[in-house]
Enzyme design. Structure first.
Site, short mmCIF file in Angstrom:
data_model
loop_
_atom_site.label_atom_id
_atom_site.label_comp_id
_atom_site.label_asym_id
_atom_site.label_seq_id
_atom_site.Cartn_x
_atom_site.Cartn_y
_atom_site.Cartn_z
N ASN A 83 -22.46 91.86 -22.57
CA ASN A 83 -22.92 92.79 -22.29
C ASN A 83 -23.62 91.93 -21.06
O ASN A 83 -23.36 91.26 -20.73
CB ASN A 83 -23.53 93.72 -23.42
CG ASN A 83 -23.59 95.10 -22.66
OD1 ASN A 83 -23.82 95.95 -21.88
ND2 ASN A 83 -23.10 95.67 -24.02
N HIS A 113 -37.40 70.57 -21.70
CA HIS A 113 -38.03 69.36 -20.67
C HIS A 113 -39.07 68.47 -21.53
O HIS A 113 -38.87 69.54 -22.20
CB HIS A 113 -38.86 70.19 -19.71
CG HIS A 113 -38.50 71.56 -18.87
ND1 HIS A 113 -37.72 70.79 -17.34
CD2 HIS A 113 -38.14 72.81 -19.06
CE1 HIS A 113 -37.79 71.93 -16.83
NE2 HIS A 113 -37.64 72.87 -17.43
N GLY A 140 -28.64 92.15 -28.47
CA GLY A 140 -29.36 91.86 -27.61
C GLY A 140 -30.15 91.02 -27.71
O GLY A 140 -31.40 91.27 -28.23
N ALA A 158 -31.07 91.01 -32.90
CA ALA A 158 -31.27 91.18 -31.61
C ALA A 158 -32.73 90.68 -31.50
O ALA A 158 -33.67 90.44 -33.01
CB ALA A 158 -31.71 92.84 -31.57
#
Length: 184
Positions: A83, A113, A140, A158
């Site tokens: 999406n 890092h 999402g 999500a």
């Protein structure tokens, strides 16, 4: 060993290297071009993505906007759907299996890092591969961190931050993402 070879080997590398910087700029230009196409131009969108991505199988859809660092490290399986708002920082390989669904605003980040401040001040980073199995559904606003593998048939809730491997056939969610239950 070149900085690109170090990057692909998961070693500390300098992302400011001229070769890597040029390859990132090329990919960002291609992403920009892709993101500017009208959604109705499906053939042109697919053509641009196939030129950018390292490997594609079958049909797939990546909704706009889409951003990546290099493109050549991304593999997308058949019937893949992402999406709006997919970001893939592909300093190392990111592999999506077949029949994968990715919700809006998800990020797959191979880059990290060092904890050592002196190494960070030098601008060094590392990249570890991400693997997403077949038949995976990612909700999402999910963030997948370097080195993670998500097993076949898994569902990621999500808003999750996936910091460790997720086994197959489970529902997992949270920050950090943890297995909630078996689903198959």
């Amino acid at each position: 060993m070149t900085e690109k070879e170090k990057m692909l080997a998961g070693k500390l590398y300098d992302p400011g290297d001229d070769t890597l910087a040029a390859e990132r700029l090329r990919a960002k230009d291609q992403c920009h071009q892709y993101n500017q196409l009208p959604p109705s131009q499906t053939a042109a969108r697919e053509r641009l993505l196939r030129a950018l991505l390292g490997k594609t199988r079958g049909t797939f859809v990546i909704e706009q906007p889409f951003w990546c660092d290099y493109g050549f490290n991304i593999e997308v399986g058949a019937q893949f759907y992402a999406n709006h708002g997919l970001t893939v920082l592909d300093g190392n390989k990111v592999s999506f299996g077949d029949h994968v669904l990715v919700g809006p605003n998800c990020g797959f980040y191979t880059a990290g890092h060092p904890l050592d401040a002196e190494q960070r001040k030098q601008g060094l980073e590392y990249a570890r591969p991400i693997t997403v199995g077949n038949n995976v559904w990612i909700g999402g606003n999910v963030c997948v961190r370097p080195g993670v593998t998500i097993g076949d048939n898994a569902v990621i809730g999500a808003g999750s931050v996936v910091t460790q491997d997720i086994p197959p056939n489970v529902l997992a969610a949270g920050n950090p993402c943890k297995v909630i239950k078996q689903i198959a």
